[in-house]
Enzyme design. Structure first.
Site, PDB file in Angstrom:
ATOM      1  N   GLU A 115       4.383   1.775  10.476  1.00  7.60           N
ATOM      2  CA  GLU A 115       4.605   1.946   8.676  1.00  7.60           C
ATOM      3  C   GLU A 115       4.302   0.666   8.566  1.00  7.60           C
ATOM      4  O   GLU A 115       4.587  -0.609   8.232  1.00  7.60           O
ATOM      5  CB  GLU A 115       5.917   2.025   8.520  1.00  7.60           C
ATOM      6  CG  GLU A 115       6.228   1.878   6.906  1.00  7.60           C
ATOM      7  CD  GLU A 115       8.122   1.967   6.413  1.00  7.60           C
ATOM      8  OE1 GLU A 115       8.214   2.454   5.553  1.00  7.60           O
ATOM      9  OE2 GLU A 115       8.645   0.817   6.973  1.00  7.60           O
TER      10      GLU A 115
ATOM     11  N   GLU B 110      18.611   3.657   8.091  1.00 11.03           N
ATOM     12  CA  GLU B 110      17.394   2.962   8.469  1.00 11.03           C
ATOM     13  C   GLU B 110      17.910   1.290   8.630  1.00 11.03           C
ATOM     14  O   GLU B 110      18.653   0.965   7.299  1.00 11.03           O
ATOM     15  CB  GLU B 110      16.518   2.041   7.598  1.00 11.03           C
ATOM     16  CG  GLU B 110      15.333   1.848   8.085  1.00 11.03           C
ATOM     17  CD  GLU B 110      14.051   1.540   7.295  1.00 11.03           C
ATOM     18  OE1 GLU B 110      12.822   0.979   7.846  1.00 11.03           O
ATOM     19  OE2 GLU B 110      13.888   2.131   6.444  1.00 11.03           O
TER      20      GLU B 110
END
Length: 291
Positions: free
Chosen positions: A246, A152
């Protein structure tokens, strides 16, 4: 593409009853539920529990993906061999458990630790070298378990090693594994990238997982990000992976503290309100991304 959401949108702690959220997201129109591996350290400890989750997801037609932020004590880029060993042992134990649940993607700042301690010593060049070396070793287990590791790309306030897609591309190319890919997140990209669409195109075939959310971490469609541009970039690279929201909109608890949510972005939110926003957001993404 498949559309998902992270369970912690509804919670203030990283542990939860994932079966409850599997059934919830199915009703709301999602294809994917992303879970946290934090709960696999404290709640879901037995294989029987993991298989029960897998069956629940299969029965509902829901795909599970996983996310994790390694602790300081599991930091794969640490200069302390004991810390690296602890991290490697954790992941070596985790990946077969994800395989047991048929989870194919594990994303997060797996190459370092989270949340970032800005007061801690940082030697990016040395840390990067160690992270690449250790990720090469871990990638072999990921390949055996058929779990793709998403590196990420985090903004400057949450990470110091991979802040841009270009840095992540250099990292995954250095690791050189079929199961180590780039993971982008529109929230982080909005802070760090000059152009979100260009960054997605730069990732190209190396983009393995995508998180989406607005510039203030509300659900897509509630803010100012250029969703049509993001959609076109994904089409340009023929992205076929999961698109997982998210959003973090509630203060309080461990989640609010670690994500730094100091105010409720959805004031006086009830579960019904959160559900309605999530349902609307997945409909919005399907409309923008598929037209």
């Amino acid at each position: 593409m498949k559309y998902g959401i992270y369970f912690a949108y509804w919670t203030k702690e990283w542990q939860a009853d994932y079966k409850y959220y599997i059934k919830k997201v199915k009703k709301l129109g999602f294809d994917v539920l992303e879970i946290s591996c934090m709960a696999l350290r404290s709640v879901y400890l037995k294989d029987e529990q993991l298989l029960d989750l897998k069956k629940c997801a299969e029965d509902q037609g829901i795909i599970m993906t996983a996310g994790y932020g390694p602790t300081k004590e599991q930091n794969l880029c640490s200069g302390d061999p004991a810390v690296v060993k602890r991290g490697m042992d954790f992941f070596k134990g985790l990946l077969p458990r994800l395989q047991l649940m048929d989870i194919k993607v594990l994303g997060g700042g797996l190459y370092s630790y989270w949340p970032l301690d800005p007061a801690a010593p940082m030697d990016r060049e040395a840390d990067l070298e160690r992270a690449i070396k250790n990720m090469k070793e871990l990638s072999k287990i990921a390949e055996d378990c058929d779990v793709t590791l998403g590196m990420e790309v985090l903004n400057r306030y949450e990470g110091y090693m991979l802040n841009t897609c270009e840095q992540a591309l250099e990292f995954v190319n250095a690791v050189d594994s079929s199961h180590v890919k780039i993971m982008l997140d529109t929230f982080h990209m909005n802070i760090e990238e000059d152009n979100i669409g260009a960054a997605i195109r730069k990732a190209g075939r190396q983009l393995g997982h995508l998180h989406v959310g607005e510039q203030n971490r509300r659900v897509p469609g509630k803010g100012s990000l250029p969703w049509a541009e993001i959609s076109q970039a994904l089409k340009d690279i023929d992205y076929q992976g999961a698109v997982v929201m998210e959003p973090f909109v509630m203060s309080g608890g461990t989640v609010g503290s670690e994500i730094k949510v100091w105010r409720d972005l959805t004031p006086d939110a009830t579960e019904e309100m959160l559900d309605n926003d999530a349902r609307g957001a997945v409909g919005f993404l399907r409309h923008v991304f598929e037209n």
